[in-house]
Scaffold this motif. Structure first.
Motif, short mmCIF file in Angstrom:
data_model
loop_
_atom_site.label_atom_id
_atom_site.label_comp_id
_atom_site.label_asym_id
_atom_site.label_seq_id
_atom_site.Cartn_x
_atom_site.Cartn_y
_atom_site.Cartn_z
N GLU A 113 107.21 43.95 -15.25
CA GLU A 113 106.87 42.76 -16.03
C GLU A 113 106.87 43.06 -17.53
N GLY A 116 110.48 43.32 -18.44
CA GLY A 116 111.05 41.98 -18.44
C GLY A 116 110.74 41.20 -19.70
N SER A 120 113.63 39.82 -22.19
CA SER A 120 113.71 38.39 -22.51
C SER A 120 113.68 38.16 -24.02
N VAL A 137 119.03 42.86 -17.08
CA VAL A 137 118.64 41.76 -16.20
C VAL A 137 119.17 41.99 -14.80
N LEU A 157 110.34 36.62 -13.33
CA LEU A 157 111.40 37.25 -14.12
C LEU A 157 112.61 36.33 -14.23
N PHE A 161 114.12 35.09 -17.76
CA PHE A 161 115.48 35.47 -18.13
C PHE A 161 116.38 34.25 -18.28
#
Length: 416
Positions: A113, A116, A120, A137, A157, A161
């Motif tokens: 996380e 991620g 992002s 990704v 996620l 994304f």
């Protein structure tokens, strides 16, 4: 000062006191070198790698001081983290364990996380890292350890994304450019995971957002788009996406037929290109770098991203993993096809029961996109919908001819 103390020092500071880009670069480089030295599960525990990665992931999750050279090591480190987890399984990677009392039982972000959040933000705010971030990704969505209990992490996620990629794409959609491809393929990976979720996100971001994305993917799949699909994994991802989109559009009565035909033309071209020789000739190499040099002179390099990053193969997931027993510390790297035999072997020879064995059973059942057979998917699609997709819609003869040269077994569906 140990690397753990070094990272934790910055994590425990006030928000105003953050590591400089060069510090983050150094710590990521050092952390990656530690991971590269790992040769077994015991080393992970001795080096406290899960604790190190949690602190590092918390730091990069809140990173905003983008510096191109310094941030390269972060992306390299992300790739190594995913590799290490896929091989050995890291604690707190997907879901973070609850803190022990007397700390309040408040869930904190896991390693993936934190990564991620960094990826992002990179997609949204850091144009020259778009290719690297997009590559991350595909890796993060295809790690072989999601389960029914952790699907909410994967879905969050996918949400982050797809929102970041589509928002960035909307900013540059007026003029086709090389950044279209990584952004659209990010959404494609997300869409193949959770089509309903992604379609809802795109529609919420912009009226007709789903159709905007579909039309752009169809364009990227054609031979007229530059730079076109250049690796087998890009072609496979695009083909699988277009096939799923076509099926979805044709389920919307007559409203989706027109766009589904455009997608089908692009699908035929994409599959045909997969059969072509994908190796770059010396002349093509020189031509591509000449274009890159021209773009640099014109100040376009930031929007186009790093040219060398465009050559990396997308990682779509592998169905291999490490079987590990908590009771006897037995560990073995096995292929998905040998999973049942490996489990039986551990139970028999190590006197263990299934409950003590950590294995990715759901991953075995589901398989991976890398192992998906796009030809079979397209064959099934044409068998069901050829009367809609082919007859009377004026698909250019050259596209059909090239496709049938590559896949003659489809000829029966194109006969008038």
């Amino acid at each position: 000062m140990s690397i753990y103390s070094y990272l934790k020092f910055y994590k425990d500071q006030d928000v105003e006191v953050r590591p400089t880009p060069i510090c983050l670069d150094d710590s990521s480089t050092l952390l990656r070198s530690v991971m590269l030295s790992v040769t077994g599960r015991n080393a992970i525990q001795q080096l406290k790698l899960s604790e190190l990665l949690l602190v590092w992931a918390d730091l990069i999750a809140d990173w905003h001081a983008w510096e191109e050279l310094e941030d390269l090591s972060v992306f390299d480190c992300i790739k190594e983290v995913v590799t290490l987890h896929s091989k050995y399984g890291l604690e707190n990677f997907i879901v973070r364990q609850m803190p022990s009392p007397p700390a309040p039982p408040v869930p904190q972000q896991s390693i993936i996380e934190g990564i991620g959040a960094f990826v992002s933000e990179a997609i949204s705010q850091y144009p020259s890292a778009t290719w690297r971030a997009s590559s991350c990704v595909h890796m993060l969505l295809n790690v072989p350890s999601y389960s029914f209990e952790t699907e909410n992490v994967k879905q969050s996620l996918v949400t982050a994304f797809s929102q970041a990629a589509f928002s960035r794409f909307r900013e540059i959609q007026s003029k086709p450019c090389s950044l279209w491809k990584p952004l659209l393929l990010v959404i494609s990976s997300c869409y193949l995971c959770y089509p309903d979720t992604v379609e809802s996100i795109l529609e919420r971001d912009s009226e007709g957002g789903f159709m905007i994305w579909v039309s752009a993917v169809a364009l990227v799949g054609t031979g007229s788009f530059e730079p076109g699909l250049s690796t087998k994994s890009e072609i496979k991802l695009t083909a699988m996406t277009l096939a799923k989109v076509i099926e979805r559009l044709l389920g919307q009565q007559n409203s989706g037929v027109g766009l589904s035909i455009d997608c089908f033309k692009s699908l035929l071209e994409a599959l045909d290109s997969e059969e072509d020789e994908l190796e770059e000739t010396e002349e093509e190499f020189l031509e591509r770098y000449a274009k890159a040099a021209s773009a640099l002179e014109n100040g376009m390099v930031v929007e186009e991203g790093d040219v060398e990053d465009q050559e990396h193969e997308i990682e779509l997931g592998k169905s291999d993993y490490t079987l590990f027993c908590r009771k006897c510390n037995y560990s073995e790297d096995i292929l998905v096809t040998g999973q049942l035999e490996a489990i039986e072997s551990v139970i028999t020879t190590q006197d263990c029961d299934v409950g003590t064995i950590v294995c990715c059973f759901l991953w075995w059942v589901a398989g991976s996109l890398d192992e998906a057979d796009e030809e079979k998917v397209v064959l099934s699609l044409i068998e069901r919908f050829h009367h809609v997709l082919i007859q009377g819609h004026g698909i250019p003869p050259q596209i059909i001819s090239n496709f049938l040269d590559a896949f003659p077994k489809f000829s029966c569906f194109f006969q008038q």
